[in-house]
Design a protein around this motif. Structure first.
Motif, short mmCIF file in Angstrom:
data_model
loop_
_atom_site.label_atom_id
_atom_site.label_comp_id
_atom_site.label_asym_id
_atom_site.label_seq_id
_atom_site.Cartn_x
_atom_site.Cartn_y
_atom_site.Cartn_z
N ILE A 164 0.72 -1.41 0.06
CA ILE A 164 -0.02 0.05 0.10
C ILE A 164 0.78 1.21 0.02
CG2 ILE A 164 -1.86 1.41 1.21
CD1 ILE A 164 -2.80 -1.34 2.30
N GLU A 165 0.84 2.39 -0.88
CA GLU A 165 1.20 3.40 -1.01
C GLU A 165 0.84 4.52 -0.52
OE1 GLU A 165 2.91 6.30 -4.31
OE2 GLU A 165 3.04 4.10 -4.74
N LYS A 166 1.00 5.19 0.71
CA LYS A 166 0.43 6.27 1.15
C LYS A 166 1.08 7.78 1.00
CE LYS A 166 -2.35 6.00 4.68
NZ LYS A 166 -3.82 5.85 4.08
N GLU A 167 0.53 8.66 0.71
CA GLU A 167 1.01 10.30 0.64
C GLU A 167 0.76 10.96 1.96
OE1 GLU A 167 3.41 13.12 -0.88
OE2 GLU A 167 2.91 11.45 -2.32
N LEU A 168 1.70 10.94 2.93
CA LEU A 168 1.41 11.76 4.09
C LEU A 168 1.35 13.22 3.79
CD1 LEU A 168 3.14 9.59 6.59
CD2 LEU A 168 0.97 9.42 6.06
N GLN A 169 0.56 13.86 4.31
CA GLN A 169 0.48 15.35 4.06
C GLN A 169 1.25 15.88 5.50
OE1 GLN A 169 -0.92 16.97 1.43
NE2 GLN A 169 -1.47 14.74 1.03
N PRO A 170 1.72 17.16 5.43
CA PRO A 170 2.47 17.93 6.45
C PRO A 170 1.93 18.00 7.79
CG PRO A 170 2.48 19.34 4.45
CD PRO A 170 1.43 18.23 4.26
N GLY A 171 2.52 17.25 8.65
CA GLY A 171 2.07 17.08 9.99
C GLY A 171 0.78 15.93 10.04
N GLU A 172 0.79 14.99 9.21
CA GLU A 172 -0.13 13.88 9.23
C GLU A 172 0.84 12.55 9.63
OE1 GLU A 172 -2.76 10.94 6.22
OE2 GLU A 172 -1.76 12.61 5.44
N ILE A 173 -0.19 12.20 10.73
CA ILE A 173 0.77 10.91 11.37
C ILE A 173 0.24 9.47 11.11
CG2 ILE A 173 1.31 10.13 13.64
CD1 ILE A 173 1.51 13.08 14.76
N LEU A 174 0.94 8.74 10.89
CA LEU A 174 0.57 7.38 10.79
C LEU A 174 1.31 6.26 11.72
CD1 LEU A 174 -0.99 5.32 8.74
CD2 LEU A 174 1.13 5.03 7.55
N LYS A 175 0.55 5.65 12.42
CA LYS A 175 1.04 4.46 13.46
C LYS A 175 0.99 3.53 12.82
CE LYS A 175 -0.19 7.52 17.47
NZ LYS A 175 -0.85 7.62 18.73
N ILE A 176 1.99 2.53 12.68
CA ILE A 176 2.21 1.23 12.30
C ILE A 176 3.15 0.65 12.68
CG2 ILE A 176 4.08 2.52 10.46
CD1 ILE A 176 3.45 0.85 8.46
N ASP A 177 2.89 -0.95 12.62
CA ASP A 177 3.87 -2.14 13.14
C ASP A 177 5.16 -1.88 12.39
OD1 ASP A 177 5.19 -4.66 12.68
OD2 ASP A 177 3.97 -4.76 14.38
N THR A 178 6.49 -1.93 13.01
CA THR A 178 7.64 -1.65 12.60
C THR A 178 7.79 -2.48 11.30
OG1 THR A 178 8.56 -2.85 14.20
CG2 THR A 178 8.60 -0.34 14.67
N GLY A 179 7.54 -3.63 11.52
CA GLY A 179 7.80 -4.69 10.31
C GLY A 179 7.04 -4.41 9.07
#
Length: 258
Positions: A164-179
């Protein structure tokens, strides 16, 4: 060093390979063990590091850095030494997707999981990226030491499962499993966060820490990290069913003929 301009074609759906087309004197570098096939007229040579280093000390230093990431000391370069276009093909080591990354369009640098690099145009630098924050260093696990790919050429990384490819906006936070992180652009801020809560820690079934990615920038995410797949295979190969308890697990094994 200028990156070689290479053309490519990705074949397959879930068990993919990438076919690189080389003009005369063009080269591609790859991890040992990723080679699948090549046409006549391509020369294969084993090098320390990625071939960009100058002098013996530079090559030894590069090889030492690769040891820290758990990678092979050597890389292989494939060069078209004949006339006309030639092809060399590389295959991903497990089921998933191959991701083409044009570094010239991604700010000249991408940070990726240390086992995800597959191959790249000659001239792309393959180094290591330490996450400098204390929390990341102590608890990052898979995400602590990552690879950095620098240059302006094409590079190819592979993911486990779907990507999955995501484009994060300035300041947008994504929490994700490190692996589950495959790669992200240099503008993305990377940190490790504690899950928190005694119940989550003891009974949650997930890791104690997750990655926090803050935009702007691009992030590539995999649905099946190889570490998670290996863990499940080991669990079922042990002949026990941890999640079902001792009584139900024993009954399940008996019904399975174990």
């Amino acid at each position: 060093m200028n990156n070689h301009e290479i053309d490519y074609k990705i074949h397959g759906e879930e068990m993919q390979c990438v076919e690189i087309e080389l003009d005369p004197q063009e080269s591609v570098i790859a991890e040992p063990g990723s080679f699948m096939m090549m046409t006549e007229g391509i020369k294969m040579e084993t090098l320390f590091g990625d071939g960009n280093e100058k002098g013996l000390m530079g090559k030894l230093f590069s090889a030492g850095k690769r040891m820290l990431t758990g990678e092979n000391l050597f890389m292989t370069v494939f060069t078209n030494v004949d006339y006309g276009k030639k092809q060399v093909t590389f295959a991903a080591p497990y089921s998933g997707k191959i991701i083409p990354l044009d570094l010239s369009a991604l700010g000249g640098k991408v940070i990726c999981q240390k086992d995800s690099f597959l191959c790249a145009a000659k001239g792309v630098s393959v180094g290591i990226e330490f996450q400098k924050k204390l929390g990341t260093g102590l608890f990052g696990g898979e995400g602590f030491i990552m690879q950095k790919l620098e240059g302006d050429g094409m590079t190819f990384v592979h993911s486990g499962g779907h990507v999955i490819e995501k484009e994060l906006q300035p300041g947008e936070i994504l929490k994700i499993d490190t692996g589950c992180i495959v790669a992200f652009t240099k503008s993305v801020d990377y940190d490790i966060q504690f899950v928190g809560g005694i119940k989550n820690t003891l009974f949650g079934g997930e890791g104690l820490f997750f990655a926090q990615l803050r935009g702007p920038g691009k992030v590539w995410i995999q649905t099946l990290p190889i570490s998670r797949l290996a863990s499940r295979i080991l669990q079922f190969g042990s002949g026990t069913r941890k999640e079902e308890g001792s009584i139900l697990g024993g009954l399940g094994n008996l019904l399975d003929g174990n």
